[in-house]
Write an enzyme that holds these catalytic residues in place. Structure first.
Site: not given
Ligand SMILES: *Cc1c(COP(=O)(O)O)cnc(C)c1O
Length: 355
Positions: A33, A253
């Site tokens: 994702k 800045y």
């Molecule tokens: C993002 C997510 C993961 C992965 O989590 P990590 O801590 O990056 O391994 C797993 N399960 C769900 C439901 C998530 O939203």
């Protein structure tokens, strides 16, 4: 071309994926994702596809861009669908969906399409974000199982504090999951990266590693497993200008840095519009031509400044690593009081170069 780029080490990505699968002793959905946490979802998914059991993304837009790129493996929508019109797409593109709320369950019950969806029913085992409560869970499972469009139901939950080594809450969530799903047939899915790296259980048919695939350790104390991770991203750019300044001169800045000695300040083509955090303070480590240096002055949108006074052989064209194998991303995140997750997801505009 602007020299800001992120090298993506696909060998390291594959090694981290294998580690996740081995630690989970299970099939593993590679979580890609948010553009694979800033690493490029398509290139990462293509590199993993020959061995990955499947992928997980937040939403259907992310899933469709993987399908358009030719990814054939299963893809799970971690937030499920947002409206009924996505159900036909879920079927057409052979996606799996989380069901986390009563309104989603109702849409599935009302949907008349003939289909065989693999639905992942989420339990709120204590994180209190999404999912059915333990009291509602078994009834929701039976309703889902009866939906004409649903072929199978996977029981799933998500840990809130698995990154805190030894935290009792993780065991409580596991116990809640075991009790709420007792007697239900079908597969189970728990275990994100911190659970895999820091804990020896629980058993899970499907694990869901995200951050660890990118070689980053979410644990508050490293474990033997997390020490095996290999960083995937090296964020690089180059020095594009050098300023020779007397003592007492402000840089950037807000004059947030003022030289305390005659100084050579290097200007680097990298800024907060690339995802390098604006909150990174003076003193944050970088590497210039392989040597340690530090940020000096506030990060701008397209540029940042580093102190090259003690590195006389560096200059215009010198390569600057913002994080990667020499400069730990965890150190940069800590300086910014940000999480590694936020740091990596912020990366944009730079060219992604697979290596
Ligand atoms: C993002 C997510 C993961 C992965 O989590 P990590 O801590 O990056 O391994 C797993 N399960 C769900 C439901 C998530 O939203």
């Amino acid at each position: 071309m602007r020299p800001a780029r992120a090298l993506i080490d696909l060998q390291a990505l594959r090694a981290n994926y294998r580690l996740a699968r081995q630690l989970g002793a299970a099939r593993a959905l590679a979580v890609v994702k948010a553009d694979a946490y800033g690493h490029g979802a398509v290139v990462c998914a293509q590199a993993l596809e020959p061995e990955a059991d499947g992928f997980a993304v937040a939403c259907i837009e992310e899933a469709l861009s993987l399908r358009e790129a030719g990814i054939q493996a299963p893809i799970l929508l971690l937030e499920g669908f947002f409206a009924a019109d996505e159900l036909a797409l879920i079927v057409r593109y052979r996606l799996w969906t989380v069901v986390h709320s009563e309104w989603q369950l109702r849409l599935l019950e009302q949907w008349s399409g003939a289909a065989s969806i693999k639905a992942w029913l989420k339990l709120d085992s204590g994180m209190h974000r999404v999912g059915f409560s333990p009291a509602e869970y078994q009834a929701a499972w039976r309703r889902l199982q009866q939906c004409a469009a649903v072929a199978s139901v996977v029981c799933m939950t998500h840990f809130a504090r698995a990154d805190e080594m030894g935290c009792a809450r993780t065991q409580e969530q596991q116990d809640s999951f075991a009790a709420a799903t007792a007697g239900l047939p079908g597969e189970r899915s728990l275990r994100n990266s911190p659970s895999l790296l820091g804990w020896s259980g629980p058993a899970s048919d499907w694990v869901r590693p995200g951050l660890m695939l990118y070689g980053m350790d979410p644990l508050d104390r490293p474990s033997a497993s997390s020490r095996q991770l290999q960083p995937v991203m090296t964020l690089l750019s180059r020095v594009i200008a050098v300023r020779e300044l007397a003592a007492g001169e402000p840089v950037g800045y807000g004059a947030q840095f003022v030289t305390t000695r005659p100084s050579r300040i290097g200007v680097v083509a990298m800024g907060y519009a690339d995802g390098y955090p604006q909150c990174a303070p003076t003193g944050t480590p970088v590497a210039v031509d392989g040597q340690s240096a530090v940020l000096a002055g506030r990060v701008s949108m397209d540029m940042l400044t580093v102190d090259l006074t003690d590195l006389p052989r560096t200059g215009v064209g010198s390569e600057v690593e913002l994080w990667g194998r020499q400069v730990s991303a965890a150190e940069v995140a800590a300086r910014c009081h940000a999480s590694l997750y936020e740091l990596l997801c912020g990366v944009r505009r730079v060219s992604l170069v697979a290596t």
